[in-house]
Design a protein around this motif. Structure first.
Motif, short mmCIF file in Angstrom:
data_model
loop_
_atom_site.label_atom_id
_atom_site.label_comp_id
_atom_site.label_asym_id
_atom_site.label_seq_id
_atom_site.Cartn_x
_atom_site.Cartn_y
_atom_site.Cartn_z
N PRO A 25 0.81 -1.23 0.00
CA PRO A 25 0.00 0.00 0.00
C PRO A 25 0.84 1.27 0.00
N TRP A 26 2.02 1.25 0.61
CA TRP A 26 2.86 2.44 0.65
C TRP A 26 3.48 2.73 -0.72
N VAL A 27 3.97 1.68 -1.36
CA VAL A 27 4.70 1.88 -2.61
C VAL A 27 3.76 2.03 -3.80
N TRP A 28 2.72 1.20 -3.88
CA TRP A 28 1.85 1.19 -5.05
C TRP A 28 0.43 1.67 -4.75
N GLY A 29 0.17 2.09 -3.52
CA GLY A 29 -1.19 2.50 -3.16
C GLY A 29 -1.71 3.66 -3.97
N ALA A 30 -0.91 4.69 -4.17
CA ALA A 30 -1.35 5.87 -4.92
C ALA A 30 -1.64 5.52 -6.36
N GLU A 31 -0.74 4.75 -6.97
CA GLU A 31 -0.95 4.35 -8.37
C GLU A 31 -2.17 3.46 -8.51
N ALA A 32 -2.40 2.59 -7.52
CA ALA A 32 -3.55 1.70 -7.58
C ALA A 32 -4.86 2.45 -7.46
N ALA A 33 -4.87 3.60 -6.78
CA ALA A 33 -6.11 4.36 -6.58
C ALA A 33 -6.29 5.48 -7.60
N ARG A 34 -5.27 5.73 -8.44
CA ARG A 34 -5.34 6.89 -9.36
C ARG A 34 -6.34 6.61 -10.48
N PHE A 35 -7.41 7.42 -10.52
CA PHE A 35 -8.46 7.27 -11.53
C PHE A 35 -8.02 7.95 -12.83
N ASP A 36 -8.09 7.21 -13.96
CA ASP A 36 -7.64 7.74 -15.25
C ASP A 36 -8.66 7.34 -16.32
N PRO A 37 -9.69 8.18 -16.55
CA PRO A 37 -10.75 7.81 -17.51
C PRO A 37 -10.25 7.70 -18.94
N MET A 38 -9.07 8.22 -19.24
CA MET A 38 -8.56 8.17 -20.61
C MET A 38 -7.97 6.80 -20.95
#
Length: 621
Positions: A25-38
């Motif tokens: 969760p620390w290393v990949w948490g932000a990337e896993a939650a980043r919403f990218d509709p494109m």
């Protein structure tokens, strides 16, 4: 772990899983939650190796970040299952007969239900979602652990120490918590470790079916649920969570099963070949021959069960063609010493020290070497022989497994060995119960002679036999030693037998060797305990108008042996030094006042002339 490739592989997988659970969760948490509709619902690419989901979130990052929740939920479910299972399995030990049968029937009924169906039913009852999934998997894993707990507890309940505790009025709950559960804790813990792998798979299955984790939370099963509709278009999107479930589940299962197999093996002296904590060399004490001359060399042998040490620092040797006797009261550690020499100390016992057979550490001997060079003769031949197999089949097994013989050759060797020990050849086809006690003991000796043993360990081999048969069995052991040049260790309560059949005698008390003396000098022994044992043997000149000699008091239990001489409370020569300092084995005797030398106030009743009152078990204490 070091010896098993499967265990090493499992340990690596578990370690990887735990590292990802902490760092994911620390290393990949932000990337896993980043919403990218494109970039929604894309397949694999250089930017997204496993593609994206319907929110454009990277599937690889989400798989790695989901490790913590997946492992945490599986651990919670396993803990719940362990609590429920152990409780259900232990209940019959504290309930009455009818209630115990009812609980056992409930457990058996739950075990008959398929695990997945039971998990789904429990999850639906508890409610869809994370909590329901944990309850479902916990309830589904409980019956198996309950049955295991009940089976293990039933085995311990038949032990003598449990019966003794109940006779003393100990309550059922205290018997359970103090005597039963501590003795079955280790196999239960190992089973729970293996169950964690199945819990990971179960949690993923419930989430895949929509009964587990719900958005916005996600675990590996939820990722599979969301990606499943795309499996035929972009199959790589399920690769990450599916592989994660498989890797983690296999890792925990391998570790748990490997530990269980290791714990089930009888421990072999771990210090063999590596030096004991206090290794005793050949010149460390009188009577210890060099390793080159000794068939058996034992150095500082210690056996312990948790905090209890029934055998403490035993050292001795056995030369080729020599018979060494070990005597002492029940509980002195004689049989445990023999079991340790053979690598047969029962679980959960542990052994420390060096045991060398013809100069080679016991732990370095192959199964073939151990099976052909060491023969064990136990006091109960009926329990040593398999009642479901014919005697010849059991003897031949040694030759086929360890010597590589064909069945025909092995059977011919079995017939020859039986005839050598005085058993008719036709008895090769008999079952153990069809033989008399003496014939069964001879068959056990013949089994040991199927190889070419260099050491024979006989643990009270004549206990259940009548006098005539005893003599024949002992004569046979003597003939085998003379004819083969093997060494022998003879354990007995009978001082008369040991003095007439052995070359040297070791006298044990409270887990220690207190005296080593040539057999023909037993009546001139220097230790008060040895002299008291000898005095307990009646002969034709014994005055029958007087009571037999006996030792006042009782031998201390292993857990109560402390500093000082363990025999001090029963010895008429004991003084402050005896109570304070443990005597070392010097000159073949471990006593501060051998033969009463330097004793002060040797006035205990019945201890004059060092004879004492000796509670003799059998005919020699």
């Amino acid at each position: 772990m070091r010896r098993s490739p499967a265990a090493r592989c499992g340990a690596v997988l578990v370690a990887l899983t735990l590292v990802l659970a902490v760092l994911g969760p620390w290393v990949w948490g932000a990337e896993a939650a980043r919403f990218d509709p494109m970039h929604t619902l894309e397949g694999h690419s250089s930017a997204h190796w496993l593609g994206t989901d319907d929110g454009g979130r990277d599937m690889l990052a989400r798989t790695l970040a989901a490790t913590r929740l997946s492992v945490l939920l599986a651990a919670l479910a396993t803990a719940l299952g362990a609590v429920l299972g152990v409780t259900l399995g232990a209940l019959p030990s504290v309930l009455g007969e009818r209630a115990a049968r009812f609980v056992t029937a409930v457990v058996n009924g739950m075990t008959a239900i398929p695990v997945l169906l039971l998990a789904m039913f429990a999850a639906l009852v508890a409610g869809t979602g994370t909590a329901g999934a944990v309850v479902g998997i916990g309830v589904a894993s409980a019956p198996g652990l309950a049955r295991l707990t009940r089976t293990l507890a039933a085995g311990v309940e038949s032990a003598d120490y449990v019966a003794a505790a109940r006779m003393l009025g100990t309550g059922r709950v205290r018997v359970l918590t103090r005597h039963i559960l501590p003795n079955i804790a280790e196999p239960l813990i190992l089973s729970v470790t293996a169950a964690l792998g199945y819990a990971l798979l179960g949690m993923a299955t419930l989430s895949l079916l929509g009964l587990g984790v719900q958005p916005p939370d996600y675990d590996w099963g939820r990722l599979l649920h969301d990606a499943l509709p795309r499996v035929y278009v972009d199959p790589e999107v399920i690769a990450g969570p599916a592989l994660a479930v498989a890797v983690a589940g296999i890792g925990f299962t391998l570790v748990g099963e490997s530990l269980a197999r290791a714990a089930a093996r009888t421990p072999v002296p771990p210090g063999a070949g590596k030096g004991a904590e206090l290794p005793l060399g050949p010149a460390s004490r009188p009577g210890l021959s060099s390793a080159s001359e000794a068939v058996l060399e034992v150095r500082d042998l210690t056996v312990f069960f948790g905090g209890v040490t029934p055998v403490r620092g035993v050292s001795f040797t056995v030369a080729s063609g020599e018979v060494v006797g070990i005597v002492g009261e029940s509980g002195s550690g004689k049989s445990l010493t023999a079991l340790a020499v053979g690598g047969l100390v029962p679980y959960p016992g542990r052994v420390r020290g060096d045991v060398l057979l013809e100069g080679k550490p016991l732990g370095e001997l192959s199964r073939k070497e151990l099976g052909t060079r060491l023969a064990m003769v136990f006091q109960d031949p009926l329990s040593a022989l398999n009642p479901a197999l014919r005697v010849g089949t059991q003897l031949a097994e040694t030759a086929t497994v360890h010597l590589g013989m064909t069945r025909r050759e092995a059977r011919a060797r079995a017939v020859a060995r039986l005839e050598r020990t005085g058993v008719a050849a036709e008895r090769v086809s008999s079952f153990p119960h069809e033989l008399s006690g003496g014939m069964r003991q001879r068959a056990v000796i013949a089994m040991g002679l199927m190889g070419d043993p260099r050491l024979i360990v006989a643990d009270e081999p004549t206990t259940a036999l009548d006098t005539t048969v005893q003599r024949k069995v002992l004569d046979l052991l003597g003939e085998v030693v003379r004819d083969t040049g093997a060494g022998a260790v003879l354990i007995s309560h009978d001082i008369a037998v040991v003095s007439s059949r052995c070359d040297r005698v070791l006298v044990m008390y409270a887990g220690r060797v207190v005296e080593e003396v040539p057999a023909d000098r037993l009546r001139k022994a220097r230790h008060p305990y040895t002299r008291a044992l000898v005095a307990s043997i009646p002969d034709l000149g014994t005055d029958r108008s007087l009571p037999l000699a006996s030792i006042p008091g009782a031998q201390p239990v292993p857990s109560a042996v402390g500093e000082g001489c363990a025999f001090a409370d029963r010895c008429g020569f004991a003084d402050e030094v005896c109570l304070r300092e443990t005597p070392a084995l010097v000159g073949g005797v471990a006593c501060h006042h051998p033969s009463g030398e330097g004793a002060v106030g040797a006035s205990k009743e019945g201890s004059r002339d060092g004879r004492g009152e000796v509670a003799a078990e059998g005919s020699g204490g």
